[in-house]
Design a protein around this motif. Structure first.
Motif, mmCIF file in Angstrom:
data_model
loop_
_atom_site.group_PDB
_atom_site.id
_atom_site.type_symbol
_atom_site.label_atom_id
_atom_site.label_comp_id
_atom_site.label_asym_id
_atom_site.label_seq_id
_atom_site.Cartn_x
_atom_site.Cartn_y
_atom_site.Cartn_z
ATOM 1 N N ALA A 78 0.824 -1.208 0.000
ATOM 2 C CA ALA A 78 0.000 0.000 0.000
ATOM 3 C C ALA A 78 0.859 1.258 0.000
ATOM 4 O O ALA A 78 1.962 1.285 0.554
ATOM 5 C CB ALA A 78 -0.913 0.000 1.232
ATOM 6 N N VAL A 79 0.323 2.284 -0.622
ATOM 7 C CA VAL A 79 0.898 3.621 -0.529
ATOM 8 C C VAL A 79 0.138 4.332 0.584
ATOM 9 O O VAL A 79 -1.089 4.239 0.669
ATOM 10 C CB VAL A 79 0.764 4.382 -1.861
ATOM 11 C CG1 VAL A 79 1.324 5.785 -1.741
ATOM 12 C CG2 VAL A 79 1.451 3.617 -2.984
ATOM 13 N N ARG A 80 0.868 5.029 1.444
ATOM 14 C CA ARG A 80 0.267 5.676 2.609
ATOM 15 C C ARG A 80 0.422 7.191 2.478
ATOM 16 O O ARG A 80 1.461 7.684 2.067
ATOM 17 C CB ARG A 80 0.953 5.177 3.879
ATOM 18 C CG ARG A 80 0.370 5.687 5.168
ATOM 19 C CD ARG A 80 1.087 5.011 6.335
ATOM 20 N NE ARG A 80 0.639 5.489 7.611
ATOM 21 C CZ ARG A 80 -0.139 4.804 8.439
ATOM 22 N NH1 ARG A 80 -0.558 3.603 8.110
ATOM 23 N NH2 ARG A 80 -0.494 5.305 9.595
ATOM 24 N N VAL A 81 -0.639 7.902 2.827
ATOM 25 C CA VAL A 81 -0.637 9.359 2.887
ATOM 26 C C VAL A 81 -0.907 9.726 4.341
ATOM 27 O O VAL A 81 -1.816 9.179 4.957
ATOM 28 C CB VAL A 81 -1.728 9.977 1.985
ATOM 29 C CG1 VAL A 81 -1.756 11.501 2.122
ATOM 30 C CG2 VAL A 81 -1.528 9.573 0.539
ATOM 31 N N GLU A 82 -0.110 10.629 4.888
ATOM 32 C CA GLU A 82 -0.300 11.092 6.259
ATOM 33 C C GLU A 82 -0.243 12.614 6.287
ATOM 34 O O GLU A 82 0.555 13.215 5.563
ATOM 35 C CB GLU A 82 0.807 10.588 7.185
ATOM 36 C CG GLU A 82 0.926 9.105 7.277
ATOM 37 C CD GLU A 82 2.069 8.658 8.185
ATOM 38 O OE1 GLU A 82 2.146 7.460 8.455
ATOM 39 O OE2 GLU A 82 2.893 9.511 8.607
ATOM 40 N N VAL A 83 -1.078 13.207 7.116
ATOM 41 C CA VAL A 83 -0.997 14.638 7.368
ATOM 42 C C VAL A 83 -1.011 14.811 8.886
ATOM 43 O O VAL A 83 -1.967 14.420 9.552
ATOM 44 C CB VAL A 83 -2.144 15.427 6.713
ATOM 45 C CG1 VAL A 83 -2.069 16.896 7.098
ATOM 46 C CG2 VAL A 83 -2.083 15.280 5.195
ATOM 47 N N ALA A 84 0.065 15.375 9.406
ATOM 48 C CA ALA A 84 0.168 15.640 10.838
ATOM 49 C C ALA A 84 0.019 17.138 11.055
ATOM 50 O O ALA A 84 0.572 17.941 10.305
ATOM 51 C CB ALA A 84 1.521 15.165 11.367
#
Length: 149
Positions: A78-84
């Motif tokens: 999987a490709v993961r996108v995160e926004v912190a």
């Protein structure tokens, strides 16, 4: 599993959303993804929604991160996108009324991603989602992608 992590700082300015989309497209292309493929289009749309939420609803700087698996033999590549961001307020799914111009972001993320969630991160939070690379596009995601164009 080995991964490649790329990140960019996002300022609390709505103009940053377009910059985040352009950055994501460039990084996808640099990692060998076809920029016109459904996966790339979906990832850019999800980046746009998550960065918009961070910018509009928190008023805080944020960090956008893309995580690419390097092991193509992984069980779930999987490709993961995160926004912190620095806000401790949990993301809220809203039910947008008919012609409302907002309130659909997390619904889109839920429809387009295989998994998503959030967790506290320091004094703020991290919202994340994952899209399996080998997943064929569904009719629902194709329709949402067509609406985004």
């Amino acid at each position: 599993m080995q991964v490649l992590q790329l990140q960019m700082a996002v300022q609390p300015d709505p103009a940053e959303v377009g910059r985040a989309r352009a950055w994501a497209r460039t990084r996808l292309r640099g990692c060998g993804y076809d920029p016109d493929a459904p996966l790339s289009e979906t990832l850019v749309l999800v980046v746009s929604e998550l960065v918009t939420n961070a910018v509009v609803h928190t008023g805080c700087p944020a960090v956008l991160r893309l995580v690419f698996p390097l092991d193509v033999e992984a069980e779930t590549p999987a490709v993961r996108v995160e926004v912190a961001d620095a806000s401790d307020t949990p993301p809220q799914r809203r039910c947008a009324e008919g012609d409302a111009v907002g309130g659909r972001g997390l619904e889109l993320v839920d429809c387009l991603c295989d998994r998503w969630g959030w967790y506290p991160d320091g004094s703020g939070k991290r919202v994340w989602c994952e899209i399996d690379r080998e997943r064929p596009p569904t009719a629902a995601s194709a329709g949402v992608q067509a609406m985004a164009v």
